[in-house]
Design an enzyme around this catalytic site. Structure first.
Site, PDB file in Angstrom:
ATOM      1  N   LYS A 111       0.819  -1.217   0.000  1.00 24.02           N
ATOM      2  CA  LYS A 111       0.000   0.000   0.000  1.00 24.02           C
ATOM      3  C   LYS A 111       0.849   1.262   0.000  1.00 24.02           C
ATOM      4  CE  LYS A 111      -4.425  -1.468   1.935  1.00 24.02           C
ATOM      5  NZ  LYS A 111      -5.467  -1.175   2.933  1.00 24.02           N
ATOM      6  N   LYS A 195      -4.830  -9.277  -6.794  1.00 25.71           N
ATOM      7  CA  LYS A 195      -6.120  -9.536  -6.152  1.00 25.71           C
ATOM      8  C   LYS A 195      -7.129  -8.431  -6.513  1.00 25.71           C
ATOM      9  CE  LYS A 195      -5.635  -7.303  -1.713  1.00 25.71           C
ATOM     10  NZ  LYS A 195      -5.863  -7.204  -0.312  1.00 25.71           N
ATOM     11  N   LYS A 198     -10.396  -2.748  -3.825  1.00 23.41           N
ATOM     12  CA  LYS A 198     -11.202  -1.530  -3.878  1.00 23.41           C
ATOM     13  C   LYS A 198     -10.439  -0.394  -4.522  1.00 23.41           C
ATOM     14  CE  LYS A 198     -13.684  -2.532   0.443  1.00 23.41           C
ATOM     15  NZ  LYS A 198     -13.512  -2.415   1.904  1.00 23.41           N
TER      16      LYS A 198
HETATM   17  P1  AMP Z   1     -11.008  -4.902   2.938  1.00 22.89           P
HETATM   18  O1  AMP Z   1     -11.765  -4.556   1.712  1.00 22.89           O
HETATM   19  O2  AMP Z   1      -9.539  -4.814   2.706  1.00 22.89           O
HETATM   20  O3  AMP Z   1     -11.465  -4.183   4.152  1.00 22.89           O
HETATM   21  O4  AMP Z   1     -11.296  -6.456   3.198  1.00 22.89           O
HETATM   22  C1  AMP Z   1     -12.440  -6.926   3.885  1.00 22.89           C
HETATM   23  C2  AMP Z   1     -12.487  -8.443   3.853  1.00 22.89           C
HETATM   24  O5  AMP Z   1     -12.575  -8.915   2.499  1.00 22.89           O
HETATM   25  C3  AMP Z   1     -11.258  -9.137   4.452  1.00 22.89           C
HETATM   26  O6  AMP Z   1     -11.665 -10.317   5.122  1.00 22.89           O
HETATM   27  C4  AMP Z   1     -10.437  -9.481   3.241  1.00 22.89           C
HETATM   28  O7  AMP Z   1      -9.576 -10.577   3.462  1.00 22.89           O
HETATM   29  C5  AMP Z   1     -11.527  -9.828   2.237  1.00 22.89           C
HETATM   30  N1  AMP Z   1     -11.054  -9.593   0.864  1.00 22.89           N
HETATM   31  C6  AMP Z   1     -10.644  -8.409   0.340  1.00 22.89           C
HETATM   32  N2  AMP Z   1     -10.289  -8.563  -0.953  1.00 22.89           N
HETATM   33  C7  AMP Z   1     -10.480  -9.877  -1.258  1.00 22.89           C
HETATM   34  C8  AMP Z   1     -10.301 -10.663  -2.430  1.00 22.89           C
HETATM   35  N3  AMP Z   1      -9.869 -10.119  -3.573  1.00 22.89           N
HETATM   36  N4  AMP Z   1     -10.602 -11.989  -2.372  1.00 22.89           N
HETATM   37  C9  AMP Z   1     -11.058 -12.531  -1.218  1.00 22.89           C
HETATM   38  N5  AMP Z   1     -11.254 -11.858  -0.074  1.00 22.89           N
HETATM   39  C10 AMP Z   1     -10.968 -10.541  -0.084  1.00 22.89           C
END
Ligand code: AMP
Ligand code: TRP
Length: 333
Positions: A111, A195, A198
């Site tokens: 990041k 991956k 957002k």
């Molecule tokens: P975040 O959007 O970073 O706050 O992630 C929230 C949740 O979504 C966490 O449990 C992450 O591990 C999961 N997550 C985020 N991106 C992915 C992805 N591309 N594939 C699977 N899980 C994800």
């Protein structure tokens, strides 16, 4: 007693990876565990967030949790900043965690990118706040996507060191990551080696929870592929990250295994397969998205859920943070 804590940042663009890798699994777990699901707005501001957009995203993530089937009466949905003890415990953990531990965190490196000098201190200390989220409630299990595994290991190290340093064996449980399902790592539609995220500048890289049916179909049609037909066994996916990702998404959405999905589409071209995938994605997401739209039009209800959740979370956190302060030696007069 087993207790679950998990969180999602309110940084906008909630996507299919968040749903398949996180929220969908939570819905299953709520039958067997006591659960707290948190919209982590304090984590969100570790990178710049427009204040009005942050509020909107917090509501959107809460709406997605409710629309996906999290029971906010039986369990707790709240936003992190409404429970001040998260910040208090995070400070204590800033003093428990070692620089060397944080220096190893790959998410910070990703990041912060090349311009590390300009990253916020909050982005660096981010995993300590995450450990505080979990341990403030003495949560034992943390369902997350694959990308959070390293942060969970750090939370365990912090719990262990706190217990040792203060001679309070077993005060904090060592939280277990729960990484399961067929979609622990959903990849970008534009690059099967990255991956789905957002913050990817390309909107075509992700399916968001607010995309309409046409947009979902268009994004799947435009997803990167390779020229070969689909293979008839998992070995045939080696070196084909985009094919592996799209088949994985199909398997997850249809609640089947990857092998079953491979067998179903063996030898097909991407054109036909993508049509099936688009139909399936729309069929599965549409009811949730419809419910999300309904909730977003009723902000008062979403806010009431978050307020009620925060009150109950505060009540759980208060005796624990009081005991922690006592243990650390803070004078309370
Ligand atoms: P975040 O959007 O970073 O706050 O992630 C929230 C949740 O979504 C966490 O449990 C992450 O591990 C999961 N997550 C985020 N991106 C992915 C992805 N591309 N594939 C699977 N899980 C994800
Ligand atoms: N760091 C997590 C992510 O970006 C979000 C998060 C914050 C979290 N606190 C948490 C996840 C506590 C699980 C438990 O995905």
């Amino acid at each position: 007693m087993s207790r679950i804590f998990s969180g999602i940042q309110s940084t906008g663009n909630l996507h299919l990876g968040n749903y398949l890798g996180a929220v969908r699994n939570w819905v299953q777990l709520q039958h067997d565990y006591e659960c707290l699901f948190c919209v982590v707005d304090m984590h969100a501001i570790t990178v710049w967030q427009d204040p009005a957009a942050l509020k909107a995203s917090t509501r959107e993530v809460a709406a997605a949790m409710i629309a996906s089937g999290v029971d906010a009466k039986k369990h707790i949905i709240f936003n992190q900043s409404q429970v001040p003890a998260h910040a208090e415990l995070a400070w204590i953990f800033n003093c428990v965690a070692r620089l060397g531990w944080l220096n190893r965190m790959t998410q910070f490196k990703d990041k912060a990118g090349k311009n590390r000098e300009n990253a916020s201190v909050g982005l660096y200390a981010y995993p300590n706040l995450m450990a505080a989220d979990i341990l403030l409630y003495k949560a034992t299990h943390v369902p997350v996507g694959e990308d959070q595994k390293q942060h969970l290991e750090l939370a365990r190290d912090i719990a262990q060191k706190f217990n040792n340093d203060y001679g309070v064996e077993d005060f904090f449980p060592l939280p277990e990551p729960m990484i399961f399902g067929t979609a622990t790592r959903v990849m970008s539609l534009k690059d099967g080696t990255k991956k789905m995220s957002k913050s990817d500048p390309s909107d075509l890289s992700r399916i968001t929870m607010t995309d309409d049916a046409d947009t979902i179909a268009k994004k799947i049609r435009k997803a990167k592929t390779d020229p070969e037909p689909l293979p008839d066994n998992a070995k045939g996916l080696e070196g084909r990250p985009e094919a592996a990702n799209l088949l994985g998404i199909y398997a997850a959405l249809s609640d089947t295994t990857l092998d079953e999905t491979i067998a179903k589409f063996a030898g097909e071209g991407f054109g036909t397969f993508k049509q099936h995938l688009a139909d399936l994605a729309v069929a599965k997401l549409d009811p949730i998205q419809g419910e999300m739209r309904r909730l977003m039009a009723d902000i008062g209800h979403v806010d009431a859920v978050l307020k009620d959740g925060a009150e109950r979370a505060r009540a759980m956190a208060e005796p624990i943070i009081a005991e922690i302060k006592e243990t650390v030696g803070f004078l309370n007069v």
